[in-house]
Design a protein around this motif. Sequence first.
Motif, PDB file in Angstrom:
ATOM      1  N   PRO A 182       0.806  -1.229   0.000  1.00 25.13           N
ATOM      2  CA  PRO A 182       0.000   0.000   0.000  1.00 25.13           C
ATOM      3  C   PRO A 182       0.839   1.278   0.000  1.00 25.13           C
ATOM      4  O   PRO A 182       0.426   2.295  -0.549  1.00 25.13           O
ATOM      5  CB  PRO A 182      -0.814  -0.123   1.297  1.00 25.13           C
ATOM      6  N   LEU A 183       2.017   1.217   0.607  1.00 27.63           N
ATOM      7  CA  LEU A 183       2.882   2.398   0.658  1.00 27.63           C
ATOM      8  C   LEU A 183       3.684   2.575  -0.633  1.00 27.63           C
ATOM      9  O   LEU A 183       4.114   3.679  -0.961  1.00 27.63           O
ATOM     10  CB  LEU A 183       3.860   2.290   1.835  1.00 27.63           C
ATOM     11  N   LEU A 184       3.889   1.485  -1.353  1.00 27.28           N
ATOM     12  CA  LEU A 184       4.784   1.487  -2.518  1.00 27.28           C
ATOM     13  C   LEU A 184       4.056   1.433  -3.848  1.00 27.28           C
ATOM     14  O   LEU A 184       4.697   1.436  -4.905  1.00 27.28           O
ATOM     15  CB  LEU A 184       5.729   0.275  -2.435  1.00 27.28           C
ATOM     16  N   TRP A 185       2.743   1.369  -3.821  1.00 29.23           N
ATOM     17  CA  TRP A 185       1.941   1.043  -4.993  1.00 29.23           C
ATOM     18  C   TRP A 185       2.343   1.825  -6.243  1.00 29.23           C
ATOM     19  O   TRP A 185       2.734   1.253  -7.268  1.00 29.23           O
ATOM     20  CB  TRP A 185       0.468   1.278  -4.676  1.00 29.23           C
ATOM     21  N   ASN A 233       8.329  10.073  -0.538  1.00 26.32           N
ATOM     22  CA  ASN A 233       8.515   9.637   0.849  1.00 26.32           C
ATOM     23  C   ASN A 233       7.490  10.278   1.773  1.00 26.32           C
ATOM     24  O   ASN A 233       6.971   9.621   2.695  1.00 26.32           O
ATOM     25  CB  ASN A 233       9.933   9.964   1.326  1.00 26.32           C
ATOM     26  N   GLN A 234       7.190  11.548   1.540  1.00 29.28           N
ATOM     27  CA  GLN A 234       6.175  12.217   2.351  1.00 29.28           C
ATOM     28  C   GLN A 234       4.795  11.612   2.121  1.00 29.28           C
ATOM     29  O   GLN A 234       4.022  11.411   3.064  1.00 29.28           O
ATOM     30  CB  GLN A 234       6.178  13.710   2.040  1.00 29.28           C
ATOM     31  N   LYS A 235       4.485  11.283   0.859  1.00 27.94           N
ATOM     32  CA  LYS A 235       3.203  10.648   0.564  1.00 27.94           C
ATOM     33  C   LYS A 235       3.076   9.300   1.267  1.00 27.94           C
ATOM     34  O   LYS A 235       2.008   8.940   1.758  1.00 27.94           O
ATOM     35  CB  LYS A 235       3.041  10.463  -0.940  1.00 27.94           C
ATOM     36  N   ARG A 236       4.187   8.544   1.317  1.00 30.34           N
ATOM     37  CA  ARG A 236       4.143   7.247   1.991  1.00 30.34           C
ATOM     38  C   ARG A 236       3.836   7.421   3.475  1.00 30.34           C
ATOM     39  O   ARG A 236       3.100   6.624   4.065  1.00 30.34           O
ATOM     40  CB  ARG A 236       5.467   6.511   1.793  1.00 30.34           C
ATOM     41  N   ILE A 239       0.131   8.080   3.690  1.00 30.08           N
ATOM     42  CA  ILE A 239      -0.625   6.852   3.462  1.00 30.08           C
ATOM     43  C   ILE A 239      -0.601   5.980   4.711  1.00 30.08           C
ATOM     44  O   ILE A 239      -1.623   5.423   5.124  1.00 30.08           O
ATOM     45  CB  ILE A 239      -0.054   6.091   2.248  1.00 30.08           C
ATOM     46  N   ALA A 240       0.569   5.853   5.336  1.00 25.82           N
ATOM     47  CA  ALA A 240       0.688   5.047   6.545  1.00 25.82           C
ATOM     48  C   ALA A 240      -0.225   5.578   7.641  1.00 25.82           C
ATOM     49  O   ALA A 240      -0.883   4.810   8.357  1.00 25.82           O
ATOM     50  CB  ALA A 240       2.140   5.021   7.015  1.00 25.82           C
TER      51      ALA A 240
END
Length: 291
Positions: A182-185, A233-236, A239-240
């Motif tokens: 989900p974080l890397l999609w 990285n900020q988007k991940r 998402i988390a």
Amino acid sequence: MQVIFHTGAHCTDGDRILKCLLRNKQGFSERGIAIPGPGKYRELLGQSFRAMSTTAPAPDAREVLMDAILDEEHADRMILSNAYFLGSRRFAVQDGQFYPAAPERVTHLHRLFRGDKLTLFMGLRNPATFLPAVLGNATPEHLADVLGGADPGSLRWSDCLRRIRAAAPDMEMTVWCNEDTPLLWAHIIRQMAGLRADEKIVGGFDLLTDLITREGMQRFRAYLHKYPRLNENQKRGVIAAFLENFAIPEQVEEELDLPGWTDDLVGELTEAYDDDLARIRQIPGVTLIDP
């Protein structure tokens, strides 16, 4: 041509990656990236694998395959997705190994696509959840049979990847943990397509839509609209945070229904999995995507 094989593993993305790739089919085609429909190659390659168990491919095998798969589309890069490339789900675990047929299968791929640059993409999964998922309601006898008498804690994805590298040393591999998907999609999709991190794709949050509530998704999109300059990285991180607060329980919780699967065993397998990731990072030609 660059040919990308997305090989599952079984019980990871459930063909969601393929569906996202197909949503980008037209835009990718304009960039020289072909996303053939699975009906054009899955059975065809399966038949080729079966034939190659007894005979060598014909000299014109590649041209025949390309004509059938691409159907006159011109491309520099082609992405094929099938969890069965390395073996059937039934034999995803056998004799204490993950995908024991993988070396033979990648050898077949090299012989079929002779002269092309081949790359393998694969999502890995914690053995503590992978075994229950692929084996279903296995009896203790069946579990013992597929493990070949080995301790489940001895199963290593790194062993599988090393066997593939030995069979196809010029085939580079990109792998990731299914738990991190989900974080890397969007990053995974761009890597398969050979795109820059800032290039737009369709469906960059498809998986997240399946995992969090409608309210959570609305808030997530509003947050991105408010802060449009976030890097990957900020988007991940965002998402988390939304997964932690808005996840749909039945979509993120996994049932572990195998005989003898205790909490202690799950903990041991998870620890062994974490240790195995360190081994994978040391395998030449293999890239492990971290969140």
